[in-house]
Design a protein around this motif. Sequence first.
Motif, PDB file in Angstrom:
ATOM      1  N   MET A 131       0.866  -1.172   0.000  1.00 29.00           N
ATOM      2  CA  MET A 131       0.000   0.000   0.000  1.00 29.00           C
ATOM      3  C   MET A 131       0.905   1.224   0.000  1.00 29.00           C
ATOM      4  N   GLN A 132       1.472   1.522  -1.122  1.00 28.32           N
ATOM      5  CA  GLN A 132       2.458   2.588  -1.211  1.00 28.32           C
ATOM      6  C   GLN A 132       1.821   3.937  -1.538  1.00 28.32           C
ATOM      7  N   PHE A 133       0.732   3.954  -2.275  1.00 28.78           N
ATOM      8  CA  PHE A 133       0.186   5.211  -2.787  1.00 28.78           C
ATOM      9  C   PHE A 133      -1.248   5.453  -2.312  1.00 28.78           C
ATOM     10  N   GLY A 134      -1.639   4.857  -1.191  1.00 23.36           N
ATOM     11  CA  GLY A 134      -3.004   4.995  -0.722  1.00 23.36           C
ATOM     12  C   GLY A 134      -3.892   3.883  -1.247  1.00 23.36           C
ATOM     13  N   HIS A 135      -3.503   3.300  -2.334  1.00 24.78           N
ATOM     14  CA  HIS A 135      -4.143   2.119  -2.922  1.00 24.78           C
ATOM     15  C   HIS A 135      -3.013   1.153  -3.234  1.00 24.78           C
ATOM     16  N   ASN A 136      -3.320  -0.116  -3.284  1.00 25.07           N
ATOM     17  CA  ASN A 136      -2.284  -1.061  -3.688  1.00 25.07           C
ATOM     18  C   ASN A 136      -1.987  -0.880  -5.165  1.00 25.07           C
ATOM     19  N   VAL A 137      -0.702  -0.794  -5.479  1.00 23.42           N
ATOM     20  CA  VAL A 137      -0.250  -0.684  -6.860  1.00 23.42           C
ATOM     21  C   VAL A 137       0.836  -1.723  -7.059  1.00 23.42           C
ATOM     22  N   LEU A 138       0.638  -2.605  -8.012  1.00 24.17           N
ATOM     23  CA  LEU A 138       1.638  -3.610  -8.366  1.00 24.17           C
ATOM     24  C   LEU A 138       2.553  -2.990  -9.408  1.00 24.17           C
ATOM     25  N   VAL A 139       3.865  -2.961  -9.128  1.00 22.59           N
ATOM     26  CA  VAL A 139       4.851  -2.380 -10.030  1.00 22.59           C
ATOM     27  C   VAL A 139       5.858  -3.463 -10.381  1.00 22.59           C
ATOM     28  N   LEU A 140       6.049  -3.714 -11.672  1.00 22.43           N
ATOM     29  CA  LEU A 140       7.016  -4.705 -12.141  1.00 22.43           C
ATOM     30  C   LEU A 140       8.079  -3.989 -12.966  1.00 22.43           C
ATOM     31  N   GLU A 141       9.327  -4.232 -12.597  1.00 21.18           N
ATOM     32  CA  GLU A 141      10.453  -3.527 -13.190  1.00 21.18           C
ATOM     33  C   GLU A 141      11.426  -4.529 -13.787  1.00 21.18           C
ATOM     34  N   ASP A 142      12.074  -4.144 -14.899  1.00 20.87           N
ATOM     35  CA  ASP A 142      13.079  -5.028 -15.490  1.00 20.87           C
ATOM     36  C   ASP A 142      14.441  -4.765 -14.851  1.00 20.87           C
ATOM     37  N   ALA A 143      15.445  -5.507 -15.295  1.00 24.13           N
ATOM     38  CA  ALA A 143      16.782  -5.427 -14.702  1.00 24.13           C
ATOM     39  C   ALA A 143      17.445  -4.069 -14.924  1.00 24.13           C
ATOM     40  N   VAL A 144      17.054  -3.361 -15.950  1.00 24.34           N
ATOM     41  CA  VAL A 144      17.654  -2.073 -16.265  1.00 24.34           C
ATOM     42  C   VAL A 144      17.026  -0.957 -15.438  1.00 24.34           C
ATOM     43  N   GLY A 145      15.756  -1.118 -15.081  1.00 24.88           N
ATOM     44  CA  GLY A 145      15.077  -0.113 -14.274  1.00 24.88           C
ATOM     45  C   GLY A 145      13.806   0.425 -14.880  1.00 24.88           C
ATOM     46  N   PHE A 146      13.423  -0.075 -16.047  1.00 23.19           N
ATOM     47  CA  PHE A 146      12.160   0.347 -16.647  1.00 23.19           C
ATOM     48  C   PHE A 146      11.003  -0.366 -15.962  1.00 23.19           C
ATOM     49  N   VAL A 177       7.929  -2.170 -16.485  1.00 22.31           N
ATOM     50  CA  VAL A 177       7.388  -2.839 -17.665  1.00 22.31           C
ATOM     51  C   VAL A 177       5.908  -3.159 -17.519  1.00 22.31           C
ATOM     52  N   ASP A 178       5.403  -3.110 -16.302  1.00 21.26           N
ATOM     53  CA  ASP A 178       3.983  -3.350 -16.089  1.00 21.26           C
ATOM     54  C   ASP A 178       3.598  -2.791 -14.728  1.00 21.26           C
ATOM     55  N   TYR A 179       2.381  -2.335 -14.629  1.00 23.29           N
ATOM     56  CA  TYR A 179       1.855  -1.880 -13.354  1.00 23.29           C
ATOM     57  C   TYR A 179       0.357  -2.115 -13.350  1.00 23.29           C
ATOM     58  N   GLN A 180      -0.181  -2.141 -12.185  1.00 21.70           N
ATOM     59  CA  GLN A 180      -1.611  -2.384 -12.056  1.00 21.70           C
ATOM     60  C   GLN A 180      -2.093  -1.767 -10.750  1.00 21.70           C
ATOM     61  N   VAL A 181      -3.114  -0.921 -10.822  1.00 24.81           N
ATOM     62  CA  VAL A 181      -3.767  -0.435  -9.620  1.00 24.81           C
ATOM     63  C   VAL A 181      -4.695  -1.554  -9.185  1.00 24.81           C
ATOM     64  N   VAL A 182      -4.440  -2.082  -8.009  1.00 25.24           N
ATOM     65  CA  VAL A 182      -5.134  -3.274  -7.533  1.00 25.24           C
ATOM     66  C   VAL A 182      -6.463  -2.888  -6.893  1.00 25.24           C
ATOM     67  N   GLY A 183      -7.489  -3.627  -7.243  1.00 24.25           N
ATOM     68  CA  GLY A 183      -8.815  -3.365  -6.694  1.00 24.25           C
ATOM     69  C   GLY A 183      -8.906  -3.696  -5.214  1.00 24.25           C
ATOM     70  N   GLY A 215       3.043   9.004 -13.679  1.00 21.52           N
ATOM     71  CA  GLY A 215       4.227   8.912 -12.821  1.00 21.52           C
ATOM     72  C   GLY A 215       5.188   7.845 -13.310  1.00 21.52           C
ATOM     73  N   ILE A 216       4.642   6.716 -13.736  1.00 26.65           N
ATOM     74  CA  ILE A 216       5.477   5.623 -14.250  1.00 26.65           C
ATOM     75  C   ILE A 216       6.111   6.013 -15.582  1.00 26.65           C
ATOM     76  N   MET A 217       5.371   6.716 -16.422  1.00 27.29           N
ATOM     77  CA  MET A 217       5.944   7.180 -17.675  1.00 27.29           C
ATOM     78  C   MET A 217       7.112   8.134 -17.386  1.00 27.29           C
TER      79      MET A 217
END
Length: 168
Positions: A1-16, A18-24, A135-137
């Motif tokens: 619960m980082q942003f007031g809502h659960n947000v799943l953040v997936l990052e690659d080895a370089v730091g991009f 690559v996927d995110y999801q605001v969790v219900g 923000g992710i962009m």
Amino acid sequence: MQFGHNVLVLEDAVGFVVDYQVVGDGVLDQDLVVPVMRKLQKRYGGKIKSASFDRAFHTPENQRELAKVVGTPCIAAKGAEQGRQQQQQGSVAFRQARQRHSGVESAIGALQAGNGLKRCRDRSKRGYERYVGLGIMGRNLQTLGKLLLVRDQADCQAAKSKRKRAVG
């Protein structure tokens, strides 16, 4: 619960990111990990070799299912003693994946501090999702900028990164 809502953040080895999801509401982290990784493996043609997640994603079933999706699944076990045993019994690849895990935690902090996700001005669900996406962009543009700086001038202070080895 980082942003007031659960947000799943997936990052690659370089730091991009690559996927995110605001969790219900009511959706547990442990219910997300395997379907999301299957989707990513399909998107990237099975090229993901390792994946690391924190304790909230751990179940014995998730460990087994994730092992079918990626070569080196790394989900920290719940509980201090189980975590120590897992670390001691884990393979070298498991321990390396676990050591790299702090990168995504750092990305979450950077999203909050430097990419406008500390406070969302839009109170609607759609507005919140848009804020997270923007923000992710912004984070991905910063990562791209750092990679371009490394390419053009490797000794530039702004190009310094602990992930340099993953890039080059």
